[in-house]
Write a protein that holds these residues in place. Sequence first.
Motif, PDB file in Angstrom:
ATOM      1  N   LYS A 216       0.820  -1.215   0.000  1.00 21.79           N
ATOM      2  CA  LYS A 216       0.000   0.000   0.000  1.00 21.79           C
ATOM      3  C   LYS A 216       0.851   1.261   0.000  1.00 21.79           C
ATOM      4  O   LYS A 216       0.326   2.371  -0.144  1.00 21.79           O
ATOM      5  N   LEU A 217       2.169   1.111   0.162  1.00 21.70           N
ATOM      6  CA  LEU A 217       3.066   2.263   0.175  1.00 21.70           C
ATOM      7  C   LEU A 217       3.273   2.801  -1.232  1.00 21.70           C
ATOM      8  O   LEU A 217       3.211   2.056  -2.212  1.00 21.70           O
ATOM      9  N   ASP A 218       3.562   4.100  -1.328  1.00 22.45           N
ATOM     10  CA  ASP A 218       3.944   4.645  -2.624  1.00 22.45           C
ATOM     11  C   ASP A 218       5.370   4.224  -2.941  1.00 22.45           C
ATOM     12  O   ASP A 218       6.022   3.527  -2.141  1.00 22.45           O
ATOM     13  N   LYS A 219       5.878   4.626  -4.092  1.00 21.20           N
ATOM     14  CA  LYS A 219       7.210   4.173  -4.516  1.00 21.20           C
ATOM     15  C   LYS A 219       8.291   4.585  -3.516  1.00 21.20           C
ATOM     16  O   LYS A 219       9.173   3.784  -3.178  1.00 21.20           O
ATOM     17  N   ALA A 220       8.224   5.811  -3.042  1.00 16.89           N
ATOM     18  CA  ALA A 220       9.213   6.273  -2.070  1.00 16.89           C
ATOM     19  C   ALA A 220       9.172   5.425  -0.799  1.00 16.89           C
ATOM     20  O   ALA A 220      10.213   5.062  -0.240  1.00 16.89           O
ATOM     21  N   GLY A 221       7.963   5.094  -0.343  1.00 15.78           N
ATOM     22  CA  GLY A 221       7.820   4.276   0.849  1.00 15.78           C
ATOM     23  C   GLY A 221       8.348   2.870   0.651  1.00 15.78           C
ATOM     24  O   GLY A 221       8.954   2.281   1.553  1.00 15.78           O
ATOM     25  N   GLN A 222       8.137   2.312  -0.535  1.00 16.20           N
ATOM     26  CA  GLN A 222       8.632   0.967  -0.821  1.00 16.20           C
ATOM     27  C   GLN A 222      10.156   0.935  -0.874  1.00 16.20           C
ATOM     28  O   GLN A 222      10.784  -0.019  -0.396  1.00 16.20           O
ATOM     29  N   VAL A 223      10.753   1.991  -1.434  1.00 19.10           N
ATOM     30  CA  VAL A 223      12.217   2.075  -1.444  1.00 19.10           C
ATOM     31  C   VAL A 223      12.739   2.204  -0.021  1.00 19.10           C
ATOM     32  O   VAL A 223      13.733   1.562   0.360  1.00 19.10           O
ATOM     33  N   GLU A 224      12.065   3.021   0.792  1.00 24.48           N
ATOM     34  CA  GLU A 224      12.474   3.180   2.187  1.00 24.48           C
ATOM     35  C   GLU A 224      12.380   1.850   2.926  1.00 24.48           C
ATOM     36  O   GLU A 224      13.253   1.499   3.723  1.00 24.48           O
ATOM     37  N   MET A 225      11.327   1.092   2.650  1.00 21.79           N
ATOM     38  CA  MET A 225      11.174  -0.207   3.285  1.00 21.79           C
ATOM     39  C   MET A 225      12.290  -1.146   2.862  1.00 21.79           C
ATOM     40  O   MET A 225      12.795  -1.942   3.666  1.00 21.79           O
ATOM     41  N   ARG A 226      12.703  -1.060   1.620  1.00 22.86           N
ATOM     42  CA  ARG A 226      13.803  -1.891   1.121  1.00 22.86           C
ATOM     43  C   ARG A 226      15.102  -1.538   1.849  1.00 22.86           C
ATOM     44  O   ARG A 226      15.902  -2.412   2.205  1.00 22.86           O
ATOM     45  N   LEU A 227      15.323  -0.254   2.075  1.00 20.07           N
ATOM     46  CA  LEU A 227      16.512   0.186   2.805  1.00 20.07           C
ATOM     47  C   LEU A 227      16.505  -0.342   4.237  1.00 20.07           C
ATOM     48  O   LEU A 227      17.528  -0.793   4.751  1.00 20.07           O
ATOM     49  N   VAL A 228      15.343  -0.288   4.869  1.00 20.10           N
ATOM     50  CA  VAL A 228      15.233  -0.791   6.237  1.00 20.10           C
ATOM     51  C   VAL A 228      15.475  -2.301   6.272  1.00 20.10           C
ATOM     52  O   VAL A 228      16.187  -2.808   7.152  1.00 20.10           O
ATOM     53  N   ALA A 229      14.899  -3.015   5.317  1.00 20.41           N
ATOM     54  CA  ALA A 229      15.078  -4.473   5.279  1.00 20.41           C
ATOM     55  C   ALA A 229      16.547  -4.837   5.077  1.00 20.41           C
ATOM     56  O   ALA A 229      17.056  -5.771   5.709  1.00 20.41           O
ATOM     57  N   ALA A 230      17.216  -4.108   4.193  1.00 22.46           N
ATOM     58  CA  ALA A 230      18.640  -4.371   3.973  1.00 22.46           C
ATOM     59  C   ALA A 230      19.440  -4.086   5.233  1.00 22.46           C
ATOM     60  O   ALA A 230      20.367  -4.836   5.588  1.00 22.46           O
ATOM     61  N   GLY A 231      19.073  -3.019   5.943  1.00 20.93           N
ATOM     62  CA  GLY A 231      19.737  -2.727   7.211  1.00 20.93           C
ATOM     63  C   GLY A 231      19.520  -3.827   8.231  1.00 20.93           C
ATOM     64  O   GLY A 231      20.435  -4.182   8.983  1.00 20.93           O
ATOM     65  N   ALA A 232      18.326  -4.389   8.245  1.00 21.62           N
ATOM     66  CA  ALA A 232      18.038  -5.492   9.169  1.00 21.62           C
ATOM     67  C   ALA A 232      18.888  -6.717   8.825  1.00 21.62           C
ATOM     68  O   ALA A 232      19.388  -7.407   9.716  1.00 21.62           O
ATOM     69  N   ARG A 233      19.043  -6.973   7.536  1.00 21.10           N
ATOM     70  CA  ARG A 233      19.901  -8.086   7.125  1.00 21.10           C
ATOM     71  C   ARG A 233      21.335  -7.871   7.604  1.00 21.10           C
ATOM     72  O   ARG A 233      22.004  -8.804   8.074  1.00 21.10           O
ATOM     73  N   ARG A 234      21.814  -6.626   7.484  1.00 16.08           N
ATOM     74  CA  ARG A 234      23.171  -6.340   7.950  1.00 16.08           C
ATOM     75  C   ARG A 234      23.277  -6.471   9.467  1.00 16.08           C
ATOM     76  O   ARG A 234      24.301  -6.916   9.986  1.00 16.08           O
TER      77      ARG A 234
END
Length: 207
Positions: free
Chosen positions: A91-109
């Motif tokens: 339900k997020l816009d494109k900016a929100g989805q990119v932000e979520m991707r950044l957070v997920a990558a940070g969680a992986r790290r």
Amino acid sequence: MVARLIDEDPEGAYGYSRVALRLASRVAAVREAAGFAAYANQKYGEALAEFRAARRMTGNVDLWPVMADCERGLGRPEKALDMAGAPEVHKLDKAGQVEMRLVAAGARRDMDQLDAAIVTLQSPELASNAVQPWTARLRYAYADALLAAGREAEAREWFAKAVEADRDGSTDASDRLAELDGVEFVDALDESEDEPEKPLQEDGAED
């Protein structure tokens, strides 16, 4: 005042947010502002509570990525990853989805899963030559993950791409690139440089 101070004086912004909460805690915008003020001061539990309250009031999913990042700040990267796979993300816009991707990558790290972090950041938005508000941060995160994985040549390439997209200086990509290239900056006004010795009087006392 919270919006005005949050970048330069996060503690001051937090103080104003507490006053606002006392005056209007049932206003969603106040709860959201209080959440960001707490987040800026690394008070992640408090920030998460405020973001949840704002979301309950509005039903809006825009705060989902920063809520997930609060989970990271609380030492719960697995929870952040669960949120990255939740229906709310769609339900997020494109900016929100990119932000979520950044957070997920940070969680992986956070979980020492560097290869997974790199794969998480690989996306059409990363590959695109178009510069969007999120482009510099996305490229920077990808370069940083590559460097952490020991892929220095690729990291240098992506730090350079981040510099190209970073029109407002939102990252320190240029400094990271210079560091990889072995460039050292010297502060011409460095007060630590040895100052000329003051002449001594004949009796040994300084002027």
